[in-house]
Design a protein around this motif. Structure first.
Motif, short mmCIF file in Angstrom:
data_model
loop_
_atom_site.label_atom_id
_atom_site.label_comp_id
_atom_site.label_asym_id
_atom_site.label_seq_id
_atom_site.Cartn_x
_atom_site.Cartn_y
_atom_site.Cartn_z
N THR A 16 27.97 9.88 17.83
CA THR A 16 27.07 8.77 18.14
C THR A 16 26.23 8.38 16.93
O THR A 16 26.02 7.18 16.67
N ILE A 17 25.75 9.37 16.17
CA ILE A 17 25.01 9.07 14.93
C ILE A 17 25.92 8.37 13.93
O ILE A 17 25.53 7.37 13.30
N ARG A 18 27.12 8.88 13.78
CA ARG A 18 28.08 8.26 12.84
C ARG A 18 28.30 6.79 13.18
O ARG A 18 28.25 5.92 12.30
N PRO A 29 17.89 9.16 22.01
CA PRO A 29 18.22 10.55 21.70
C PRO A 29 17.83 11.54 22.80
O PRO A 29 18.17 12.73 22.71
N ASP A 30 17.12 11.08 23.84
CA ASP A 30 16.59 12.01 24.84
C ASP A 30 17.65 12.90 25.48
O ASP A 30 17.38 14.09 25.73
N PRO A 31 18.86 12.41 25.75
CA PRO A 31 19.87 13.30 26.34
C PRO A 31 20.26 14.47 25.44
O PRO A 31 20.85 15.44 25.92
N PHE A 32 19.92 14.39 24.15
CA PHE A 32 20.29 15.44 23.21
C PHE A 32 19.11 16.36 22.89
O PHE A 32 19.21 17.22 22.00
N ALA A 33 17.98 16.20 23.59
CA ALA A 33 16.82 17.05 23.35
C ALA A 33 17.20 18.51 23.62
O ALA A 33 18.01 18.81 24.48
N GLY A 34 16.57 19.41 22.85
CA GLY A 34 16.87 20.83 23.01
C GLY A 34 17.95 21.33 22.07
O GLY A 34 18.36 22.50 22.14
N LEU A 35 18.40 20.46 21.18
CA LEU A 35 19.37 20.85 20.16
C LEU A 35 18.79 21.97 19.30
O LEU A 35 17.64 21.90 18.87
N SER A 36 19.57 23.00 19.04
CA SER A 36 19.09 24.08 18.17
C SER A 36 19.16 23.64 16.71
O SER A 36 19.95 22.75 16.36
N ARG A 130 18.41 6.38 13.38
CA ARG A 130 19.48 5.98 14.27
C ARG A 130 19.10 6.19 15.74
O ARG A 130 19.87 5.90 16.64
N TYR A 131 17.88 6.68 15.96
CA TYR A 131 17.36 6.88 17.31
C TYR A 131 16.43 5.74 17.69
O TYR A 131 15.51 5.40 16.92
N ALA A 132 16.60 5.16 18.84
CA ALA A 132 15.67 4.15 19.32
C ALA A 132 14.32 4.82 19.58
O ALA A 132 14.22 5.72 20.40
N GLY A 133 13.31 4.41 18.83
CA GLY A 133 11.99 5.01 18.98
C GLY A 133 11.78 6.25 18.13
O GLY A 133 10.73 6.90 18.23
N GLY A 134 12.74 6.62 17.30
CA GLY A 134 12.57 7.74 16.40
C GLY A 134 13.01 9.07 16.98
O GLY A 134 13.53 9.15 18.10
N SER A 135 12.75 10.14 16.23
CA SER A 135 13.28 11.47 16.57
C SER A 135 12.40 12.25 17.53
O SER A 135 12.66 13.44 17.78
N ARG A 136 11.36 11.62 18.08
CA ARG A 136 10.47 12.27 19.06
C ARG A 136 9.77 13.49 18.45
O ARG A 136 9.45 14.45 19.14
N ARG A 137 9.56 13.47 17.14
CA ARG A 137 8.93 14.60 16.43
C ARG A 137 9.69 15.91 16.66
O ARG A 137 9.10 17.00 16.66
#
Length: 249
Positions: A16-18, A29-36, A130-137
């Motif tokens: 998706t980023i690509r 990006p919210d569905p991908f939150a919790g990525l290590s 590439r995230y709408a609204g940024g990386s959410r810190r």
């Protein structure tokens, strides 16, 4: 998306980023939150290699006592470059390594880092999340997205005295089409712009890229904050006795 394995989620995030880079889009990006963090660096490497870019350098930032890094999507010189919608810029110090910074054989000091730097330049970084609204810190999401890097311009040469510990960069002025957007003393968030490089040289690697090698460009943070560029423009940068006029068209 929580039902997917971490490997499947990472693969989907990378794809998706690509695509967001290729088609100049953004996604939630919210569905991908919790990525290590290890998975994030795996995504970062996969995205960069999928875009078939040569590795020419890194952007570095401190998160607590740890250096996080991302590859520079491209590195170029010259004063004429293509304008891209949604892009902002930051003015930075760019360091070009003249030799490898040796790691793994004992502590690396600030003097070792200075000794390895061949030249100091005005650097202009292009950024677009590439995230709408940024990386959410979220540091992991930020790392996966190459810390929003969208390219890097190596500008005029600056004096090596800027490498001295405690050196003042002095005033920094930036104008867009003749209108001042920044006119203050240049300040680095770490105080010492080489602190992050020294930390990186002394920590266990997070990234799979071969960093700190001769010829690579390193940048360690903005001197002015994020400056949006809404349309093709002329950018005038004055810093440390040098002027850099950049045309984005």
């Amino acid at each position: 998306m929580s039902h997917l394995s971490s490997q499947t989620r990472s693969k989907l995030l990378g794809e998706t980023i690509r695509d967001a880079i290729r088609f100049e889009t953004a996604f939630d990006p919210d569905p991908f939150a919790g990525l290590s963090l290890p998975d994030a660096y795996g995504v970062q490497a996969e995205v960069f290699h999928a875009l078939d870019q040569p590795f020419k350098g890194s952007k570095l930032t401190l998160k607590g006592d740890v250096c996080h890094s991302a590859p520079l999507f491209w590195v170029a010189e010259g004063d004429r470059h293509a304008f891209r919608p949604g892009v902002s810029l930051e003015v930075e110090l760019a360091f070009v390594l003249g030799k490898d910074i040796a790691t793994g054989s004992g502590p690396v000091t600030r003097l070792d880092v200075v000794d390895a730097i061949a030249s100091v330049h005005i650097g202009v970084e292009f950024l677009r999340s590439r995230y709408a609204g940024g990386s959410r810190r979220d540091p992991a999401l930020a790392a996966a997205d190459m810390m929003s890097n969208a390219g890097y311009i190596l500008g005029p040469l600056l004096h090596r005295q800027l490498l001295d510990e405690g050196a003042s960069i002095g005033p920094l002025s930036i104008a867009i089409d003749g209108q001042a957007v920044f006119d203050k003393p240049a300040t680095h968030v770490d105080g010492d712009p080489l602190k992050t490089v020294t930390v990186l040289a002394n920590q266990a690697p997070l990234s799979s890229f071969s960093m700190l090698k001769a010829g690579q460009v390193l940048t360690t943070g903005s001197l002015c904050g994020l400056i949006p560029i809404g349309e093709p423009a002329r950018v005038d940068v004055n810093m440390a006795g040098q002027q850099f006029v950049l045309s984005l068209s």
